[in-house]
Design an enzyme around this catalytic site. Structure first.
Site, mmCIF file in Angstrom:
data_model
loop_
_atom_site.group_PDB
_atom_site.id
_atom_site.type_symbol
_atom_site.label_atom_id
_atom_site.label_comp_id
_atom_site.label_asym_id
_atom_site.label_seq_id
_atom_site.Cartn_x
_atom_site.Cartn_y
_atom_site.Cartn_z
ATOM 1 N N GLY A 106 -7.136 -16.469 16.803
ATOM 2 C CA GLY A 106 -7.707 -17.783 16.533
ATOM 3 C C GLY A 106 -8.103 -18.025 15.098
ATOM 4 N N SER A 107 -7.582 -17.248 14.145
ATOM 5 C CA SER A 107 -7.995 -17.438 12.739
ATOM 6 C C SER A 107 -7.513 -18.772 12.185
ATOM 7 C CB SER A 107 -7.485 -16.280 11.867
ATOM 8 O OG SER A 107 -6.078 -16.313 11.769
ATOM 9 N N LEU A 200 1.282 -18.765 22.624
ATOM 10 C CA LEU A 200 2.524 -18.008 22.831
ATOM 11 C C LEU A 200 3.295 -18.375 24.087
ATOM 12 C CD1 LEU A 200 1.437 -14.457 21.586
ATOM 13 C CD2 LEU A 200 2.457 -16.352 20.300
ATOM 14 N N LYS A 201 2.941 -19.486 24.702
ATOM 15 C CA LYS A 201 3.710 -19.912 25.876
ATOM 16 C C LYS A 201 4.562 -21.123 25.505
ATOM 17 C CE LYS A 201 2.088 -17.002 28.931
ATOM 18 N NZ LYS A 201 2.930 -15.848 29.258
ATOM 19 N N ILE A 203 5.666 -24.722 25.506
ATOM 20 C CA ILE A 203 5.047 -26.012 25.837
ATOM 21 C C ILE A 203 6.030 -26.773 26.728
ATOM 22 C CG2 ILE A 203 4.285 -28.232 24.898
ATOM 23 C CD1 ILE A 203 2.347 -25.982 24.273
ATOM 24 N N HIS A 219 4.540 -21.108 12.480
ATOM 25 C CA HIS A 219 5.281 -19.871 12.797
ATOM 26 C C HIS A 219 5.235 -18.994 11.548
ATOM 27 C CE1 HIS A 219 8.332 -17.312 14.677
ATOM 28 N NE2 HIS A 219 8.932 -17.286 13.497
ATOM 29 N N ASP A 260 10.696 -22.910 18.387
ATOM 30 C CA ASP A 260 10.930 -22.885 16.934
ATOM 31 C C ASP A 260 12.167 -23.642 16.463
ATOM 32 O OD1 ASP A 260 9.990 -19.427 17.139
ATOM 33 O OD2 ASP A 260 8.741 -21.228 16.949
HETATM 34 N N1 LIG Z 1 8.307 -26.028 23.536
HETATM 35 C C1 LIG Z 1 7.836 -25.191 22.601
HETATM 36 N N2 LIG Z 1 6.808 -24.369 22.895
HETATM 37 C C2 LIG Z 1 6.322 -23.525 21.948
HETATM 38 C C3 LIG Z 1 6.901 -23.481 20.668
HETATM 39 C C4 LIG Z 1 7.998 -24.367 20.387
HETATM 40 O O1 LIG Z 1 8.527 -24.396 19.252
HETATM 41 N N3 LIG Z 1 8.425 -25.194 21.363
HETATM 42 N N4 LIG Z 1 6.422 -22.583 19.709
HETATM 43 C C5 LIG Z 1 5.693 -21.464 20.279
HETATM 44 C C6 LIG Z 1 5.129 -20.541 19.270
HETATM 45 N N5 LIG Z 1 6.146 -19.505 18.955
HETATM 46 C C7 LIG Z 1 6.598 -19.429 17.686
HETATM 47 O O2 LIG Z 1 6.119 -20.096 16.765
HETATM 48 C C8 LIG Z 1 6.599 -18.608 19.957
HETATM 49 C C9 LIG Z 1 5.709 -18.175 20.921
HETATM 50 C C10 LIG Z 1 6.130 -17.283 21.899
HETATM 51 C C11 LIG Z 1 7.444 -16.829 21.926
HETATM 52 C C12 LIG Z 1 7.879 -15.906 23.005
HETATM 53 O O3 LIG Z 1 8.947 -15.314 22.937
HETATM 54 N N6 LIG Z 1 7.020 -15.766 24.037
HETATM 55 C C13 LIG Z 1 7.296 -14.812 25.115
HETATM 56 C C14 LIG Z 1 6.045 -14.642 25.961
HETATM 57 C C15 LIG Z 1 4.916 -14.029 25.105
HETATM 58 C C16 LIG Z 1 3.685 -13.762 25.962
HETATM 59 O O4 LIG Z 1 3.579 -14.326 27.063
HETATM 60 O O5 LIG Z 1 2.818 -12.988 25.475
HETATM 61 C C17 LIG Z 1 8.388 -15.343 26.027
HETATM 62 O O6 LIG Z 1 8.490 -16.587 26.186
HETATM 63 O O7 LIG Z 1 9.056 -14.485 26.597
HETATM 64 C C18 LIG Z 1 8.332 -17.236 20.955
HETATM 65 C C19 LIG Z 1 7.910 -18.126 19.952
HETATM 66 C C20 LIG Z 1 4.626 -21.924 21.235
HETATM 67 N N7 LIG Z 1 5.265 -22.736 22.248
HETATM 68 N N1 LIG Z 2 5.630 -17.482 17.111
HETATM 69 C C1 LIG Z 2 4.247 -17.814 17.157
HETATM 70 C C2 LIG Z 2 3.473 -16.894 16.267
HETATM 71 O O1 LIG Z 2 3.862 -15.757 16.059
HETATM 72 N N2 LIG Z 2 2.384 -17.414 15.731
HETATM 73 C C3 LIG Z 2 1.585 -16.636 14.844
HETATM 74 O O2 LIG Z 2 0.548 -16.034 15.575
HETATM 75 C C4 LIG Z 2 -0.520 -15.785 14.638
HETATM 76 C C5 LIG Z 2 -1.774 -16.307 15.278
HETATM 77 O O3 LIG Z 2 -2.843 -15.941 14.481
HETATM 78 P P1 LIG Z 2 -4.290 -16.592 14.780
HETATM 79 O O4 LIG Z 2 -4.486 -16.547 16.265
HETATM 80 O O5 LIG Z 2 -5.204 -15.686 14.012
HETATM 81 O O6 LIG Z 2 -4.263 -18.006 14.263
HETATM 82 C C6 LIG Z 2 -0.193 -16.556 13.355
HETATM 83 O O7 LIG Z 2 0.313 -15.679 12.366
HETATM 84 C C7 LIG Z 2 0.893 -17.494 13.804
HETATM 85 O O8 LIG Z 2 1.809 -17.829 12.774
#
Ligand SMILES: Nc1nc2c(c(=O)[nH]1)N[C@@H](CN(C=O)c1ccc(C(=O)N[C@@H](CCC(=O)O)C(=O)O)cc1)CN2
Ligand SMILES: NCC(=O)N[C@@H]1O[C@H](COP(=O)([O-])[O-])[C@@H](O)[C@H]1O
Length: 325
Positions: A106-107, A200-201, A203, A219, A260
């Site tokens: 959450g930084s 990380l889920k 949307i 990202h 992404d």
């Molecule tokens: N519809 C969208 N949802 C999310 C996006 C997006 O661009 N479109 N960005 C992500 C954030 N993200 C990268 O920036 C990202 C987050 C998670 C994953 C991923 O592979 N997740 C795993 C599960 C991880 C876990 O449950 O701990 C997976 O889906 O297998 C990739 C990229 C946020 N949502």
């Molecule tokens: N693909 C998504 C991803 O990797 N996001 C990354 O998770 C970290 C969260 O840090 P935070 O919880 O300290 O803000 C951040 O580095 C962000 O870019």
């Protein structure tokens, strides 16, 4: 709070014993309006939203002065007093509300929250009202949207008295709290934009359709490189180092239905050093993320985002509308 919202909250995570109340004191003067945080209590959980409401009404700049002429000669000879460009009073910007989605330390959420407290968003003095409305919900008593009620972001929020909703619900609970329900709650707080900050889920489409061109994600790599499913957190930095890339840095992009692949809005570049560990690179990138997300979210609130004909979003300079970041 409308019955519909209460129904959603009842069905979801809250049992409001106490009807929501809101206390809100707003002091309005000619240049600055600060609204104290307002607190609404819903049952065993508190909803607190940190409202940074700075309303600066751009003064009507002096209208164009007639040039002074030195004498009454027929053809007035004008002495160089520079014209003051007649300035149409700037349109007042409608106040904006943001929601932050977190699931990690959450930084980024913290740096945005601190920016609301230290007045960063209040510097939008030439634009009407900028309201940064941090809405986060925690199952117990702090607000943030997360799927991990115990994540670091939730801990921080808890310490600040900010509630969080857990979304999506953990699989082992019967509670149903759908994306549509989340939209209802976000609408109830008049959320304009959603910022993903380490969420990380995926949307769901329902949320994306409800908030077109209004959901951003940060990202930790220079997309489109090192993005997509499986690329999150330290996995990203490890892949960057393993690739031999000499540069990395954060990307802020609009969220579409895949991971992404949304349109890129902003990036910053940092060097990847020969002996970098993934942790050292992560720290360097994160430092830039904190600054970039505050800058970009402020531009979002100030309606500085414009869209190129080919669909690429640009951040228009406040000083010179012909400049873009
Ligand atoms: N519809 C969208 N949802 C999310 C996006 C997006 O661009 N479109 N960005 C992500 C954030 N993200 C990268 O920036 C990202 C987050 C998670 C994953 C991923 O592979 N997740 C795993 C599960 C991880 C876990 O449950 O701990 C997976 O889906 O297998 C990739 C990229 C946020 N949502
Ligand atoms: N693909 C998504 C991803 O990797 N996001 C990354 O998770 C970290 C969260 O840090 P935070 O919880 O300290 O803000 C951040 O580095 C962000 O870019």
């Amino acid at each position: 709070m409308p019955m519909e919202i209460q129904r959603v909250i009842l069905r979801g995570s809250f049992n409001p014993a106490v009807p929501p109340f809101q206390t809100r004191k707003a002091r309005r003067d000619s240049t600055l309006t600060l609204t104290t945080p307002f607190l609404s209590e819903i049952g065993s959980s508190k909803w607190v939203s940190m409202k940074c409401d700075s309303s600066f009404y751009s003064d009507t700049l002096p209208t164009k002065r007639n040039l002074q002429c030195r004498n009454g000669a027929q053809k007035p000879e004008c002495k160089g007093i520079s014209d003051i460009e007649e300035d149409k009073p700037k349109a007042k910007i409608r106040r904006k509300n943001l929601a932050v989605f977190v699931s990690g330390g959450g930084s980024n959420f913290r740096s945005i929250h601190e920016a609301t407290l230290n007045g960063t968003y209040q510097d939008c003095k030439f634009y009407g009202i900028i309201v940064l409305f941090l809405i986060c919900w925690l199952l117990f008593y702090n607000p943030m949207v997360t799927y991990d009620a115990d994540c670091g972001g939730a801990e921080y929020a808890r310490g600040k008295g900010i509630p969080v909703i857990v979304f999506p619900k953990r699989k082992d609970t019967e509670e149903v709290f759908s994306a549509e329900d989340l939209v209802i709650v976000l609408r109830s707080f008049k959320v304009d934009f959603i910022l993903l900050a380490g969420y990380l889920k995926l949307i769901p489409a329902a949320l994306i359709q409800a908030y077109p061109k209004a959901i951003l994600n940060i990202h930790p790599s220079l997309l489109p490189a090192f993005g997509g499913k499986g690329y999150y957190g330290m996995k990203v930095h490890k892949a960057v180092i393993a690739s031999g890339a000499r540069y990395s840095g954060p990307t802020i992009h609009y969220v579409d239905e895949q991971y992404d692949t949304g349109r890129i809005l902003a990036q910053r570049v940092v060097p990847v050093l020969a002996k970098d560990t993934a942790e050292e690179l992560a720290a360097r990138v994160l430092h830039e993320e904190h600054k970039l997300y505050v800058e970009v979210s402020a531009a979002l609130c100030e309606e500085q985002i414009t869209w190129r004909e080919d669909g690429v979003p640009l951040i228009q300079s406040k000083e010179n509308p012909n400049d873009y970041r």
